[in-house]
Every structure is written in C-alpha cells, then in structure tokens.
Write a protein that holds these residues in place. Structure first.
Motif, short mmCIF file in Angstrom:
data_model
loop_
_atom_site.label_atom_id
_atom_site.label_comp_id
_atom_site.label_asym_id
_atom_site.label_seq_id
_atom_site.Cartn_x
_atom_site.Cartn_y
_atom_site.Cartn_z
N GLU A 1 0.84 -1.20 0.00
CA GLU A 1 0.00 0.00 0.00
C GLU A 1 0.88 1.26 0.00
N TYR A 2 0.41 2.23 -0.81
CA TYR A 2 1.16 3.48 -0.97
C TYR A 2 0.20 4.66 -0.76
N GLU A 3 0.79 5.77 -0.31
CA GLU A 3 -0.01 6.97 -0.08
C GLU A 3 0.74 8.19 -0.60
N GLY A 4 0.00 9.10 -1.15
CA GLY A 4 0.59 10.35 -1.63
C GLY A 4 -0.39 11.49 -1.52
N SER A 5 0.14 12.68 -1.44
CA SER A 5 -0.72 13.89 -1.39
C SER A 5 -0.29 14.84 -2.49
N ILE A 6 -1.25 15.56 -3.00
CA ILE A 6 -0.96 16.47 -4.11
C ILE A 6 -1.81 17.72 -3.98
N ASP A 7 -1.25 18.83 -4.39
CA ASP A 7 -1.94 20.13 -4.32
C ASP A 7 -2.94 20.23 -5.47
N VAL A 8 -4.20 20.43 -5.12
CA VAL A 8 -5.25 20.56 -6.14
C VAL A 8 -5.84 21.97 -6.17
N SER A 9 -5.18 22.90 -5.48
CA SER A 9 -5.76 24.24 -5.36
C SER A 9 -5.88 24.93 -6.71
N SER A 10 -5.05 24.55 -7.67
CA SER A 10 -5.11 25.22 -8.97
C SER A 10 -6.14 24.60 -9.90
N HIS A 11 -6.74 23.51 -9.50
CA HIS A 11 -7.74 22.85 -10.35
C HIS A 11 -9.11 23.46 -10.12
N THR B 1 6.41 1.98 -11.31
CA THR B 1 7.50 1.45 -12.14
C THR B 1 8.38 0.57 -11.27
N ASP B 2 8.73 -0.61 -11.77
CA ASP B 2 9.63 -1.47 -11.01
C ASP B 2 11.06 -1.28 -11.48
N LEU B 3 11.99 -2.01 -10.85
CA LEU B 3 13.41 -1.82 -11.17
C LEU B 3 13.76 -2.29 -12.56
N MET B 4 12.90 -3.17 -13.14
CA MET B 4 13.14 -3.64 -14.49
C MET B 4 12.40 -2.79 -15.52
N LYS B 5 11.98 -1.64 -15.08
CA LYS B 5 11.28 -0.68 -15.93
C LYS B 5 9.90 -1.15 -16.34
N GLY B 6 9.40 -2.19 -15.66
CA GLY B 6 8.02 -2.56 -15.89
C GLY B 6 7.10 -1.51 -15.30
N GLN B 7 5.98 -1.23 -15.99
CA GLN B 7 5.13 -0.11 -15.59
C GLN B 7 3.69 -0.53 -15.55
N GLY B 8 3.01 -0.10 -14.49
CA GLY B 8 1.58 -0.31 -14.37
C GLY B 8 0.90 0.97 -13.93
N ALA B 9 -0.40 1.07 -14.19
CA ALA B 9 -1.10 2.32 -13.88
C ALA B 9 -2.57 2.05 -13.63
N ALA B 10 -3.20 3.02 -12.91
CA ALA B 10 -4.64 2.99 -12.71
C ALA B 10 -5.15 4.42 -12.66
N LYS B 11 -6.39 4.58 -13.07
CA LYS B 11 -6.96 5.92 -13.12
C LYS B 11 -8.44 5.84 -12.80
N ILE B 12 -8.90 6.88 -12.02
CA ILE B 12 -10.33 6.99 -11.75
C ILE B 12 -10.77 8.40 -12.07
N ALA B 13 -12.05 8.56 -12.38
CA ALA B 13 -12.64 9.87 -12.65
C ALA B 13 -13.38 10.36 -11.42
N CYS B 14 -13.18 11.66 -11.07
CA CYS B 14 -13.86 12.30 -9.95
C CYS B 14 -14.33 13.69 -10.34
N GLN B 15 -15.04 14.29 -9.45
CA GLN B 15 -15.47 15.67 -9.64
C GLN B 15 -14.69 16.57 -8.69
N ARG B 16 -14.11 17.60 -9.25
CA ARG B 16 -13.42 18.59 -8.42
C ARG B 16 -14.40 19.69 -8.04
N ASP B 17 -14.54 19.93 -6.73
CA ASP B 17 -15.38 21.03 -6.25
C ASP B 17 -14.47 22.02 -5.54
#
Length: 673
Positions: free
Chosen positions: A123-133, A145-161
């Motif tokens: 499990e990983y956690e990160g924070s990001i500034d969304v004030s400009s959105h 990205t792993d050490l062998m340059k393998g790459q995976g990704a995930a994306k979700i759609a949300c509403q910014r208020d």
C-alpha cells in the motif's frame, strides 16, 4: 475509446467504476502466451470502456489499484490524499510510484507527486496540491514502475469542487477616505447559494449590502464612520467575504484596504525653527503620504503685512518635487519682499494627498534683512557705564580700530596698518526685548586693494544705488604687478576678540557730551595697551550683539606675540606706488552681504614723494585733504553685466556716538544702531 500503449509484459489492469477500497480490478487483460514465446506482443491499442486517457503500461509491470478516493468522488479543499495498492509482478521490486491529477482532457504539465509505502502490504499513499484545479471533472492517476522498468497504472474519474470563485472588484488594496464602495462577483461550476454569501469588516456588514438583480454580483458601501463600528476605521482594514455553492463547499476571501483620513506627514528641513533668514532662502521639506502626495498642492505660505493698506497679506511659494521618486520638495523665497518691520516670520508648509486629505506644519523664523555695517575709517566713539550716584560715566573718545589704522586720504609707505569695524544688526521693531542678529560669517571677510586707475573697487549690482559687492571684473590675486591688469590684492581678515580696558580717566574739558553725565571718573588710571609691548594705541577692543561678545574689529592675520592686533600689510612687492582704493566685503550668517565705503590711499612705498600734490596727507598729520582730487572708487553693474563709472553710495549704519558698556547694569537699555 480508450487507447492503451503496450510495450512488454504479461498483465494490464485498471479500475473502472466505483468499489470498496480493497476491490479487485473489474477487468484484467491477460496476454500470457500471446504473440509468440515469452508473451511479447505489439498492440497499437486496446479499448477499455469508461476511461478517456492513455495509460502507459507494460505486460510485466506492477498491478495498480486506487483504494481511495472512490470513483466519481467529489474532491474539495486544497490537498488530495490518495491511497493505492501496488503489487509487483514476477517477484519484481517497486522502484517509484507517482500520483498525477489532470482534467478530463489532458492539458499537459499536470502536477505530479511521489507516493510512499505505508504500513500495509503493497500500500502506498501520496498527497498532491489541487488548489489550482477549478471545479469540474478530473482524473486521478497512479503510475508505478519497477526496477526492471516494468510499468503499471490505474486511473479513476472524480469531480473537483473548488468552491465558489470570488472575484474582488472593490475595495482594492489602496487608500480610501470617508467610505469605500464594496463590490465583488461570485461564480461556481455547480451553482452559488445566494443566501450563503456574506461580507463584513470587523464583523459589521457594509451598508446596503445586497445581490445585484439578475447577476452574481454583490454591492454595498463601507462607511468608515458608521456608528455600528466601535470606533471609526483607520489604517489597514479587511473586508472578509464568504460564499458557498449548492454542495455546501465554502470559499473565503480577504480584501484588504487602507483607511487614510490624515493629510501628508510634513517635516521641514530648512529653514529650521528659530533660525535667521535673509535675502533669498531655500525652503525644503520632506513630505510623504500612504495615498501619495498631490504634487501640485505643496506650497509654502509666508505671512506678510501690507503697510500701505494696513491689512494682512501672504506670499504663496510653490514647492517642486526634486524628482518623481523623491519625498523632498523645495522652493525659493526672497525675504526682502516682506514688510521690513518683521522680526519674526511665520512659514507654513501645506500639502494634500491624492484623495484630498490636507495638512500643514508651521514654524517661526527670525528675519534678518539688514546687511553688516562695515567701515575702514569709522567714527570716533566712547564707552559708558552707569553709577547709581553719578549717572552715565563715559570714556575718552577713541578710534575703535586704533589710531594707527589707515584712514581715508592717507599716504602710506611699504608697511601699513589696515583694520576695519564690522558689525551686524537685524530687523528692529517696537517692543523688541533684545537685538537679534545672525552675526558675521567669519569666512566672508575679505579686503581688496587695487590701483585707483583700474576702475571701481565696489559696485551696485541691483540698481538701487547702494554699493553691495566687489567689482566682478577684478581678478583677486596675491600680487598686483601693475595698473591696468584689473587685479585686486585680496587679503582675508580675522576677528580681534573683544577685551581690554577703555580709558575712564577723568576729563573735565568735555562735560557737555550728549548721553554722558561725566567723562571719566576720579582715581581712574590710564589703561595699558591690549598687550604689553604691542605696537598699538588700542587699549580696548569693542564688541557688539546683545552680549557684546561678537567681535567688531577685524585685522590682517595673524595675531600672535607682540602683534596683538594683527600684522601690518607689506606692500613691497604686492602693489605699485600711486593712488589706490581699499574696501572690505562681509556677509552675515543670514546671507546679507555688504561692502565698506572705499578708503582712498596713496602708496609711496619708499617715501619718494610719489603722492605729493595729489590731495593726500601723511597719516594723522593734520594737513587738509583735497577730496576733489581723489578717485571715487565706486561704480554700477548695468543690465548687460558690464561695470560703468556711475557712482554708488555706501550703506553704513554704525554707532557714531556711545557704545553700550561691557559692565553689568540691568537698567541700561540696549543700544540699537
């Protein structure tokens, strides 16, 4: 259509729709064994419904699942915290996990932030500034990205208020006087709740606060002196505005402004209060204001009195800003235009700021438009003192610069005594408690000696008929070689300190002298010279001013040893023989300048009779002088700045009778020449 770029790997996964934080991917594409040995494939793209952006992944890259927030969430506030599960493939080690927030349509340069591993497995956690959105649809993407340059990704759609956008219009961050208009706009992607909009200064709602009909605009007036405030507003204030949208998301905005109801700060640099002023003076002041000084409003006002009309008047002098960035303002004023009976003058500096506040600072100065009195051949005088029984007791009459000093009409040889009486006085008026004088500027004392044929030695420079300066065509030097070169022998002079003893020996031959009840007193002894062995007849050096401590006698330097009254001037190689003109120039500390009336001297350095028959006489010889044969030594500076021989008169105002006594006597009045 969702395009997925594939490089190498086995599994590609993505989260679609909503689910619990530990939900499994809704769709897994397993490409194992496709495309040949090792599962290598070369796809242009795969359609994954529900997502709109590219996700760069490899077949062997980590599996990424976004745990929080949930799809279709509302993102509020300034910072978004994202949690994700990142599972490496084929015993690989995770190298980096990145978080990115973008709009539904990528704009490029979207901000990214690293994610760090937490306590949970994978499990990983990160924070990001969304004030400009701004409000609207956003997409949250996690890329691993792993050490062998393998790459995976995930994306979700949300509403910014992001909450309502409040656009300030007024008040601006500037100064205001009395009141300030209030105006701002409120807009929101989801819609503004009009009832939620508030505005206040120190918790007090502005006057007439309301929404403008048919617009997302609110207006009002901030009255600085409203009785609703505990005290009138001053200095820096803040209008606090809040607004919420229909989702109850609130935005707050502070609109600072400055209340300025005071005029500019004024500090007078020159003249200083109580200082002596005379002639042309510079008026200088430092003026500043938070609203900015209205440059054209800055003036100096000098009060005057019209003697003819018997009414008050004033002089208004504009003060100019030294440069656009400076707080220094200056102007010039001729104090000679004031009523001559003024002793104290009132100067007021006035200014306004850019919003109409005004202020003024005043001071009183001493007016001195009386130039020093200068005489190289002054009248004989006396000193008096008072006795409670006998009244005014006066001294013998004496020459204030010494009997040996050169007089007008003298014949002088190589060595000559030249002294001058110089005294300052100021403006005088009835009821004045004491004389006020700015006193002599010692650096200004200078004597000129010229051959009489080289033209006037002193001139009238302003056309009033009074001699007031040296001839500007003369060239000062230390040696006049011959007549015709327009050269002037220039000698600086120094003061002879007041002191010594006047002669109070009894004299019954002059018992009817005006101002004196007796000449001398019984038992008085003849006073000695100023110093033992000093080659002078002077026993007493007079002074002037209220305390009689300002020197009145000025001599050729130096003063030392036996030469207690200065040195003689040696003309051996300094002047040619023949008629000469001698004059002295001086200035007081208020800038008033004057010159002495010239004395006419005939130089016969070696006693060869050079001056015979020319009307001159040996010093104190008693022979009659023929002034008609003498040069006048004065002239006038014309409008073209050329000197002509139009004679000018000297303005000398020395005491011609009795000096005030240096001895204490509270009943003796001041003598005002």
């Amino acid at each position: 259509m969702r395009v997925v770029h594939l490089v190498t790997g086995v599994v590609l996964s993505s989260v679609l729709g909503c689910g619990a934080p530990d939900r499994q991917p809704l769709e897994v594409l397993d490409f194992a064994g496709v495309g040949g040995p090792g599962g290598n494939v070369d796809f242009m793209g795969v359609d994954l419904p529900g997502l709109t952006d590219d996700l760069a992944m490899t077949l062997t890259g980590p599996a990424v699942v976004i745990l929080t927030p949930q799809p279709n969430c509302f993102v509020v506030g300034q910072t978004l915290i994202v949690n994700a599960r990142v599972t490496p493939k084929q015993d690989q080690t995770i190298d980096t996990v990145q978080l990115k927030i973008s709009k539904a349509v990528p704009m490029g340069n979207e901000p990214t932030a690293p994610m760090s591993k937490t306590k949970g497995p994978d499990e990983y956690e990160g924070s990001i500034d969304v004030s400009s959105h701004p409000s609207g649809k956003i997409e949250i993407q996690v890329t691993a990205t792993d050490l062998m340059k393998g790459q995976g990704a995930a994306k979700i759609a949300c509403q910014r208020d992001a909450g309502p956008v409040i656009t300030p219009i007024s008040p601006k961050n500037q100064t205001y006087r009395g009141s300030a208009p209030m105006e701002f706009d409120v807009a929101d992607f989801y819609g503004v709740d009009p009832k939620s909009v508030t505005a206040a200064v120190q918790d007090i709602v502005p006057e007439n606060f309301a929404q403008k009909l048919g617009a997302n605009k609110w207006t009002g007036v901030i009255d600085f002196h409203s009785p609703k405030f505990k005290m009138s507003l001053n200095l820096i204030q803040v209008l606090h505005v809040t607004a919420s949208n229909i989702n109850k998301t609130t935005t707050e905005l502070d609109m600072p402004f400055v209340v300025d109801e005071e005029g500019p700060a004024i500090m007078i640099d020159t003249p200083k209060p109580g200082s002596f002023v005379g002639g042309f003076i510079t008026i200088k002041a430092r003026i500043s204001d938070p609203s900015g000084v209205a440059v054209k409003s800055v003036v100096a006002v000098i009060q005057d009195f019209d003697q003819l009309l018997m009414k008050n008047s004033e002089h208004v002098v504009p003060l100019a800003q030294e440069n656009p960035m400076s707080d220094v303002f200056t102007g010039m004023f001729d104090t000679r235009t004031l009523n001559p009976f003024f002793v104290f003058s009132h100067i007021s500096i006035r200014a306004k700021d850019s919003i109409g506040n005004d202020s003024d600072v005043s001071e009183q100065v001493v007016v001195d438009n009386v130039a020093p009195a200068i005489d190289m051949d002054p009248p004989l005088t006396r000193v008096r003192k008072f006795d409670p029984m006998k009244g005014a007791i006066c001294t013998h009459i004496f020459d204030p610069v010494g009997d040996e000093s050169t007089d007008d009409g003298d014949i002088q040889n190589q060595l000559v005594w030249l002294r001058v009486r110089v005294e300052d006085s100021g403006n005088v008026a009835l009821g004045q408690a004491a004389p006020l004088t700015s006193n002599i500027d010692p650096a200004s004392l200078e004597m000129y000696v010229i051959p009489a044929g080289d033209g006037p030695i002193v001139v009238d420079t302003n056309g009033d008929g009074v001699c007031d300066d040296f001839n500007p065509e003369l060239k000062p030097t230390t040696q006049v070689l011959q007549q015709g070169l327009k050269q002037a022998l220039a000698i600086g002079l120094i003061p002879l300190a007041p002191g010594g003893n006047p002669n109070f020996v009894s004299d019954m031959t002059n018992i009817f002298t005006k101002g004196c009840d007796e000449i001398g007193e019984d038992m008085a002894l003849w006073p000695e010279n100023l110093a033992k062995g000093c080659p002078t007849t002077m026993t007493y050096s007079i002074g002037h001013s209220a305390d009689l401590k300002e020197p009145s006698v000025w001599v050729v330097p130096p003063i030392n040893g036996k030469f207690c009254t200065g040195y003689q001037l040696d003309l051996l190689n300094k002047m040619p023989d023949g008629p000469s003109c001698v004059a002295v120039r001086a200035r007081d500390r208020a800038g008033n300048r004057n010159v002495s009336r010239p004395i006419r001297v005939c130089i016969d350095r070696f006693g060869k009779g050079t001056c015979d028959g020319k009307g001159y006489r040996k010093h104190k010889s008693g022979v009659s002088i023929d002034f008609n044969k003498f040069p006048h030594c004065t002239g006038t500076l014309d409008g073209n700045k050329k000197v002509n021989n139009t004679e000018c008169r000297s303005k000398v105002k020395l005491n011609t009778g009795i000096e005030r006594s240096p001895y204490p006597n509270p009943d003796e009045p001041y003598f005002l020449p």
